[in-house]
Design a protein around this motif. Structure first.
Motif, PDB file in Angstrom:
ATOM      1  N   LEU A 146       0.821  -1.207   0.000  1.00  0.00           N
ATOM      2  CA  LEU A 146       0.000   0.000   0.000  1.00  0.00           C
ATOM      3  C   LEU A 146       0.859   1.263   0.000  1.00  0.00           C
ATOM      4  N   LYS A 147       1.967   1.205  -0.713  1.00  0.00           N
ATOM      5  CA  LYS A 147       2.806   2.400  -0.856  1.00  0.00           C
ATOM      6  C   LYS A 147       1.999   3.545  -1.461  1.00  0.00           C
ATOM      7  N   ARG A 148       2.326   4.750  -1.060  1.00  0.00           N
ATOM      8  CA  ARG A 148       1.664   5.906  -1.657  1.00  0.00           C
ATOM      9  C   ARG A 148       2.104   6.042  -3.112  1.00  0.00           C
ATOM     10  N   VAL A 149       1.150   6.332  -3.991  1.00  0.00           N
ATOM     11  CA  VAL A 149       1.418   6.440  -5.423  1.00  0.00           C
ATOM     12  C   VAL A 149       0.973   7.819  -5.899  1.00  0.00           C
ATOM     13  N   TRP A 150       1.924   8.552  -6.474  1.00  0.00           N
ATOM     14  CA  TRP A 150       1.642   9.881  -7.015  1.00  0.00           C
ATOM     15  C   TRP A 150       1.796   9.838  -8.531  1.00  0.00           C
ATOM     16  N   LEU A 151       0.775  10.307  -9.238  1.00  0.00           N
ATOM     17  CA  LEU A 151       0.695  10.087 -10.680  1.00  0.00           C
ATOM     18  C   LEU A 151       0.511  11.397 -11.435  1.00  0.00           C
ATOM     19  N   GLU A 152       1.248  11.548 -12.545  1.00  0.00           N
ATOM     20  CA  GLU A 152       0.979  12.607 -13.521  1.00  0.00           C
ATOM     21  C   GLU A 152       0.825  11.917 -14.858  1.00  0.00           C
ATOM     22  N   LEU A 153      -0.400  11.965 -15.418  1.00  0.00           N
ATOM     23  CA  LEU A 153      -0.770  11.023 -16.468  1.00  0.00           C
ATOM     24  C   LEU A 153      -1.153  11.665 -17.790  1.00  0.00           C
ATOM     25  N   GLY A 154      -0.727  12.863 -18.038  1.00  0.00           N
ATOM     26  CA  GLY A 154      -0.951  13.425 -19.356  1.00  0.00           C
ATOM     27  C   GLY A 154      -2.202  14.273 -19.458  1.00  0.00           C
ATOM     28  N   GLY A 155      -2.482  14.728 -20.667  1.00  0.00           N
ATOM     29  CA  GLY A 155      -3.603  15.640 -20.835  1.00  0.00           C
ATOM     30  C   GLY A 155      -4.041  15.793 -22.273  1.00  0.00           C
ATOM     31  N   LYS A 156      -5.126  16.505 -22.414  1.00  0.00           N
ATOM     32  CA  LYS A 156      -5.658  16.914 -23.717  1.00  0.00           C
ATOM     33  C   LYS A 156      -6.066  18.371 -23.556  1.00  0.00           C
ATOM     34  N   SER A 157      -5.071  19.230 -23.420  1.00  0.00           N
ATOM     35  CA  SER A 157      -5.280  20.568 -22.886  1.00  0.00           C
ATOM     36  C   SER A 157      -5.957  21.502 -23.883  1.00  0.00           C
ATOM     37  N   PRO A 158      -6.987  22.228 -23.417  1.00  0.00           N
ATOM     38  CA  PRO A 158      -7.647  23.222 -24.262  1.00  0.00           C
ATOM     39  C   PRO A 158      -6.937  24.567 -24.191  1.00  0.00           C
ATOM     40  N   ASN A 159      -6.970  25.301 -25.283  1.00  0.00           N
ATOM     41  CA  ASN A 159      -6.412  26.651 -25.354  1.00  0.00           C
ATOM     42  C   ASN A 159      -7.488  27.532 -25.965  1.00  0.00           C
ATOM     43  N   ILE A 160      -8.091  28.397 -25.143  1.00  0.00           N
ATOM     44  CA  ILE A 160      -9.274  29.164 -25.541  1.00  0.00           C
ATOM     45  C   ILE A 160      -8.865  30.570 -25.965  1.00  0.00           C
ATOM     46  N   ILE A 161      -9.245  30.959 -27.162  1.00  0.00           N
ATOM     47  CA  ILE A 161      -8.976  32.314 -27.643  1.00  0.00           C
ATOM     48  C   ILE A 161     -10.306  33.040 -27.819  1.00  0.00           C
ATOM     49  N   LEU A 162     -10.533  34.065 -27.003  1.00  0.00           N
ATOM     50  CA  LEU A 162     -11.730  34.893 -27.103  1.00  0.00           C
ATOM     51  C   LEU A 162     -11.454  36.063 -28.049  1.00  0.00           C
ATOM     52  N   PRO A 163     -12.493  36.657 -28.596  1.00  0.00           N
ATOM     53  CA  PRO A 163     -12.278  37.723 -29.582  1.00  0.00           C
ATOM     54  C   PRO A 163     -11.632  38.977 -28.998  1.00  0.00           C
ATOM     55  N   ASP A 164     -11.675  39.132 -27.660  1.00  0.00           N
ATOM     56  CA  ASP A 164     -11.043  40.302 -27.045  1.00  0.00           C
ATOM     57  C   ASP A 164      -9.630  40.007 -26.560  1.00  0.00           C
ATOM     58  N   ALA A 165      -9.015  38.943 -27.075  1.00  0.00           N
ATOM     59  CA  ALA A 165      -7.622  38.652 -26.701  1.00  0.00           C
ATOM     60  C   ALA A 165      -6.758  39.890 -26.947  1.00  0.00           C
ATOM     61  N   PRO A 166      -5.827  40.190 -26.037  1.00  0.00           N
ATOM     62  CA  PRO A 166      -5.036  41.423 -26.182  1.00  0.00           C
ATOM     63  C   PRO A 166      -4.289  41.519 -27.499  1.00  0.00           C
ATOM     64  N   ASP A 167      -3.869  40.378 -28.036  1.00  0.00           N
ATOM     65  CA  ASP A 167      -3.097  40.383 -29.284  1.00  0.00           C
ATOM     66  C   ASP A 167      -3.360  39.044 -29.965  1.00  0.00           C
ATOM     67  N   LEU A 168      -4.235  39.045 -30.951  1.00  0.00           N
ATOM     68  CA  LEU A 168      -4.601  37.795 -31.619  1.00  0.00           C
ATOM     69  C   LEU A 168      -3.410  37.167 -32.328  1.00  0.00           C
ATOM     70  N   GLY A 169      -2.519  37.992 -32.854  1.00  0.00           N
ATOM     71  CA  GLY A 169      -1.337  37.451 -33.506  1.00  0.00           C
ATOM     72  C   GLY A 169      -0.456  36.693 -32.539  1.00  0.00           C
ATOM     73  N   ARG A 170      -0.252  37.270 -31.353  1.00  0.00           N
ATOM     74  CA  ARG A 170       0.572  36.590 -30.347  1.00  0.00           C
ATOM     75  C   ARG A 170      -0.133  35.337 -29.838  1.00  0.00           C
ATOM     76  N   ALA A 171      -1.451  35.424 -29.693  1.00  0.00           N
ATOM     77  CA  ALA A 171      -2.196  34.247 -29.249  1.00  0.00           C
ATOM     78  C   ALA A 171      -2.048  33.098 -30.245  1.00  0.00           C
ATOM     79  N   ALA A 172      -2.147  33.399 -31.526  1.00  0.00           N
ATOM     80  CA  ALA A 172      -2.008  32.362 -32.552  1.00  0.00           C
ATOM     81  C   ALA A 172      -0.592  31.812 -32.593  1.00  0.00           C
ATOM     82  N   ALA A 173       0.402  32.697 -32.501  1.00  0.00           N
ATOM     83  CA  ALA A 173       1.799  32.245 -32.518  1.00  0.00           C
ATOM     84  C   ALA A 173       2.100  31.361 -31.324  1.00  0.00           C
ATOM     85  N   THR A 174       1.567  31.728 -30.163  1.00  0.00           N
ATOM     86  CA  THR A 174       1.794  30.925 -28.964  1.00  0.00           C
ATOM     87  C   THR A 174       1.076  29.588 -29.062  1.00  0.00           C
ATOM     88  N   ALA A 175      -0.113  29.591 -29.648  1.00  0.00           N
ATOM     89  CA  ALA A 175      -0.841  28.329 -29.837  1.00  0.00           C
ATOM     90  C   ALA A 175      -0.045  27.375 -30.710  1.00  0.00           C
TER      91      ALA A 175
END
Length: 487
Positions: free
Chosen positions: A256-285
């Motif tokens: 019963l050893k303690r088990v700590w897990l980091e198992l990956g993701g399917k991370s969302p990246n949300i861009i709203l129309p009022d993003a401060p800089d759409l070009g930077r948002a797209a480049a970062t995406a």
């Protein structure tokens, strides 16, 4: 260094091939080949850990914890050893970066400038932290005294993946050592060379024998042996959900050893129309999904864009994908190197075929380029498609659109994972309300992949439990003890 200088250094580089157990080399009975995804060349024949080698490593760690000096050193002394490890990592930064680039395909500029920087910083941060942790005294009745002390948890088994072989190892090793634990580290069989080198450097820095042991081998044999071992007190793992479930079973079937897990993701990246800089948002995406060949647990693989700006953002992402330099990992100008092995290339290409077959529109990429996959962008993706639901772990981006903030949050949370998310908006209230609504361990607002050692890293839902980095990592490697004194 130039491309030619890295190539010359690669020709002269010698790789470790033995396990590092109890402060020395152990060869074992068998070997396996480590090949470079860069060109398919064999880098080394490495000792292949069987049960006997794992038993020896755990026995060394057990003795070092129960009888050795490490847990009994003053915290400041432990910290000084961690700082010396960091200094040696800095001295060997070029060869360690080169080893990583050769064994897993990462561009040398990223191995040197990002991975080694993060690894060195981690050892320094926990080295400086080691003597700054406080126990506490609760307020009790006048006739009693309560002491609550934080004590090392024991022998830690750490099993880490190939995509960031030293960064992720350091996130586990450094806090465990700072807490006074001893460690058995099993790197991925695809990238064991850099970890074996670090084991030697740690001993050179003054770490007592048995405190850090490194065994090379595969998951079904060496990983399973660590997971089932009754003398391992804590297990920390980064990798797939399927293997994470196995480690939970190993714990249930053993001590019963303690088990700590980091198992990956399917991370969302949300861009709203009022993003401060759409070009930077797209480049970062684009940068976020193609960084490290897309072999990232936090990769923003689902780009959710408001329909009013979707065409503009999509076109910018596609153009950035087409401009990326895919090439030799040892060329400093390369922005995307090789995927870790040919079978992983085929796995990623299988997802590309799936996206096409299920009706997504391929905007760019989608084909093999050497031992890599050209940066790939799909739009007209729907939430039910495999490319929108499953972790691909490669350079494949799925773009979906939404019309309201509520729809964006619903799409973002429609996944079994909860590791990270991104949000682009200029509205402070929206930033707060949406980031709170997202079920993710980290939310980046108007940026992506930012942070430092002061903040915890980990996930919700099926992305795992526990936290790496920050003070909170020490919670995984310590136990709270109450001492009640009747006066």
């Amino acid at each position: 260094m130039t491309h030619e200088e890295w190539l010359a250094l690669a020709k002269a580089l010698e790789f470790p091939s033995a396990h590092h157990i109890d402060g020395g080399d152990v060869t074992g009975t068998g070997t396996f080949q480590v090949t470079s995804p860069r060109d398919g060349q064999v880098l080394a024949d490495v000792a292949d850990a069987q049960q006997s080698e794992v038993d020896a490593a755990v026995a060394a760690a057990r003795w070092a914890f129960d009888e050795g000096p490490w847990p009994r050193l003053a915290p400041a002394e432990r910290g000084q050893v961690l700082l010396r490890i960091a200094d040696l990592l800095e001295q060997h930064r070029e060869t360690l970066a080169l080893t990583i680039s050769l064994e897993m395909g990462k561009p040398i500029s990223e191995a040197y400038g990002i991975e080694l920087r993060a690894t060195i910083t981690t050892f320094r941060w926990y080295g400086q932290l080691a003597d700054k942790l406080n126990d506490f005294v609760p307020q009790t009745a006048p006739d009693s005294l309560a002491l609550v002390t934080r004590e090392p948890a024991g022998v830690v088994g750490a099993v880490v993946p190939w995509n960031f072989p030293l960064t992720l190892a350091s996130w586990k090793i450094a806090p465990a050592l700072a807490a006074g634990c001893t460690v058995v580290l099993k790197p991925s069989e695809f990238s064991p060379l850099s970890a074996l080198a670090v084991g030697k450097l740690a001993t050179e820095a003054g770490l007592p024998p048995g405190v850090l042991n490194v065994v090379a081998g595969d998951g079904p044999t060496a990983g399973r042996a660590i997971g089932l071992h009754p003398d391992v007190d804590v297990l920390t793992f980064t990798g797939s959900g399927a293997v994470g479930r196995e480690f939970l079973r190993y714990s249930a079937d053993s001590n019963l050893k303690r088990v700590w897990l980091e198992l990956g993701g399917k991370s969302p990246n949300i861009i709203l129309p009022d993003a401060p800089d759409l070009g930077r948002a797209a480049a970062t995406a684009a940068w976020g999904i193609f960084f490290n060949q897309g072999e990232m647990c936090t990769a923003p693989s689902r780009l959710l864009v408001h329909s009013s700006v979707a065409d503009q953002v999509t076109e910018a992402v596609v153009q950035r994908a087409r401009a990326l330099r895919v090439g030799d990992p040892l060329d400093p100008v390369t922005e995307m190197g090789a995927l870790v092995n040919p079978s992983h290339v085929e796995r990623v290409l299988g997802y590309v075929r799936s996206g096409h077959d299920e009706g997504a529109r391929l905007r760019t990429g989608g084909f093999r380029l050497g031992n890599s996959v050209q940066p790939t962008v799909f739009d007209q993706v729907t939430p039910d498609m495999r490319i929108a639901r499953e972790e691909i772990f490669g350079p494949v981006l799925s773009i979906m659109t939404f019309d309201t903030v509520e729809e964006a949050v619903s799409l973002a949370n429609a996944t079994e994972y909860g590791l990270a998310a991104g949000l682009w908006t200029a509205d402070l209230s929206t930033a707060h309300t949406v980031s709170r609504a997202l079920r993710a361990g980290t939310v980046w607002v108007n940026c992506y992949e930012e942070g430092d050692l002061t903040v915890p890293f980990g996930g919700m839902k099926q992305s795992g439990n526990g936290r790496d980095k920050s003070l909170h990592a020490l919670e995984k490697y310590t136990e709270l003890k109450t001492t009640w004194i009747q006066l």
